[in-house]
Design a protein around this motif. Structure first.
Motif, PDB file in Angstrom:
ATOM      1  N   TYR A 132     -30.916 -55.508 -31.645  1.00 21.79           N
ATOM      2  CA  TYR A 132     -30.036 -56.361 -32.449  1.00 21.79           C
ATOM      3  C   TYR A 132     -29.994 -57.784 -31.905  1.00 21.79           C
ATOM      4  N   GLU A 133     -29.979 -57.917 -30.584  1.00 25.02           N
ATOM      5  CA  GLU A 133     -29.962 -59.257 -29.987  1.00 25.02           C
ATOM      6  C   GLU A 133     -31.211 -60.044 -30.384  1.00 25.02           C
ATOM      7  N   GLU A 160     -22.209 -57.797 -31.839  1.00 24.52           N
ATOM      8  CA  GLU A 160     -23.617 -58.123 -32.069  1.00 24.52           C
ATOM      9  C   GLU A 160     -24.207 -57.254 -33.172  1.00 24.52           C
ATOM     10  N   ASN A 204     -31.075 -60.850 -34.231  1.00 20.73           N
ATOM     11  CA  ASN A 204     -30.063 -61.860 -34.553  1.00 20.73           C
ATOM     12  C   ASN A 204     -30.507 -63.270 -34.198  1.00 20.73           C
ATOM     13  N   LYS A 247     -22.159 -68.709 -32.202  1.00 23.19           N
ATOM     14  CA  LYS A 247     -21.370 -67.830 -33.049  1.00 23.19           C
ATOM     15  C   LYS A 247     -19.887 -67.993 -32.732  1.00 23.19           C
ATOM     16  N   ASN A 293     -25.789 -67.648 -38.707  1.00 24.94           N
ATOM     17  CA  ASN A 293     -24.479 -66.994 -38.658  1.00 24.94           C
ATOM     18  C   ASN A 293     -23.792 -67.127 -40.010  1.00 24.94           C
ATOM     19  N   VAL A 350     -29.157 -57.549 -40.885  1.00 28.80           N
ATOM     20  CA  VAL A 350     -29.909 -57.725 -39.641  1.00 28.80           C
ATOM     21  C   VAL A 350     -31.226 -56.953 -39.661  1.00 28.80           C
TER      22      VAL A 350
END
Length: 339
Positions: free
Chosen positions: A212-213, A184, A216, A273, A221, A241
């Motif tokens: 980060y989650e 991730e 993202n 992803k 992607n 990111v």
């Protein structure tokens, strides 16, 4: 709401709530309290405060007193005794030829018990060792098997970041860490780069994972097709990111060119992803990381079983050392009386 004070007994150890009664306790004060292990010497991690009732396990045990100079002196003396106890236990382990690594020794404040922490690859029959130690220290003995994470937490060290280890400085509990977190955050899956001193996945992978989650979610992607501001199409080459920027491979005449855009400027449909085609080396690295993950889960389960087994053994051995008769001896006495 209920009035509590948080007490910690070890560096970066768990925080336990106690009833402060009428004591004016300040953060950093040393406190004497009674726990399941007996009378203990701890440190207040906060001033007296109010917390929600559902965050407290009732009934709260009360604070006995704020530590006096005499208490401080006794704690210092216990620390010195722990060093000697460690050396003695190490000698006894070698004498008994046991396959175990001694990590730490700890006296309870009232000297009612001595705890020895150790690591081992498997089960260790230390019943004779407990008897031997009990005859030396003339008090209750407890040997507790711990995992590699707990070993590192106790001993401390320096991480690859150059700072003291998180587990030794501020982490009270070990939260689950997975390979998914490394993916991730776009980190290398090389085990040597994302494993800590303990040989397990680094705890700090968990620190920023939630951020980060979330970030993202707003990015395409790598390999996805996106629509540019002018309506043309392009393929995602890479993403940043933290800056929320996307590099896109676009057609410019007969050539291809990489252009950078803010994620908000692009239109795309978020796809699931997919892992790219991995090389043999990368597959081996992932297998190694999966073994580390499985090792964490196995360590936690084994540690809990061993601790329960050791608590039972320690209680039996300590009862025997105090003159109590074991089950076999009681049966033998019963037969003699019947005869």
């Amino acid at each position: 709401m209920i009035k509590v004070v948080g007490i910690r007994f070890r560096t970066a150890g768990k925080i336990y709530f106690f009833d402060p009664l009428e004591y004016d306790i300040k953060r950093g004060d040393h406190i004497i309290v009674e726990t399941a292990r007996g009378v203990e010497y701890g440190t207040a991690v906060s001033d007296v405060r109010m917390v929600e009732d559902d965050k407290v396990v009732s009934p709260l045990k009360p604070v006995i007193r704020i530590a006096t100079e005499k208490d401080d002196a006794q704690q210092a003396a216990n620390t010195e005794k722990e060093k000697e106890a460690f050396k003695t236990c190490l000698t006894k382990i070698r004498a008994h030829g046991l396959d175990m690594k001694l990590i730490d020794a700890e006296y309870t404040f009232d000297n009612n018990k001595v705890l020895f922490y150790f690591t081992s690859d498997g089960r260790v029959d230390f019943r004779e060792l407990v008897k031997d130690l009990a005859s030396v220290f003339r008090t209750r003995i407890e040997l507790r098997q711990i995992g590699v994470r707990d070993e590192t937490k106790i001993l401390g060290g320096i991480g690859i970041c150059g700072r003291p280890l998180c587990c030794h400085t501020h982490l009270s509990d070990f939260n689950p860490v997975s390979i998914k977190m490394a993916k991730e955050q776009g980190l290398s899956l090389n085990p040597t780069k994302i494993s800590g001193v303990c040989g397990r996945l680094m705890c700090c992978l968990n620190h920023e994972n939630e951020t980060y989650e979330e970030l993202n979610k707003h990015l395409p992607n790598v390999g996805d097709t996106v629509t540019l501001p002018d309506g043309s199409k392009g393929e995602v080459h890479s993403v940043n990111v933290l800056r929320q920027k996307v590099k896109v491979l676009v057609d410019v005449g007969d050539d291809k060119e990489i252009q950078e855009y803010l994620a908000d400027e692009l239109k795309f449909k978020k796809s699931f992803k997919k892992d790219k085609n991995l090389s043999k080396e990368e597959l081996e690295e992932i297998k190694e990381l999966e073994k580390m993950e499985q090792g964490d889960r196995k360590d936690n389960a084994e540690e809990e079983k061993n601790n329960q087994r050791q608590r039972n053994n320690n209680n039996n051995n300590n009862n025997n050392n105090k003159g109590g008769k074991g089950h076999g001896q009681r049966n033998k006495d019963k037969k003699q009386r019947e005869n």
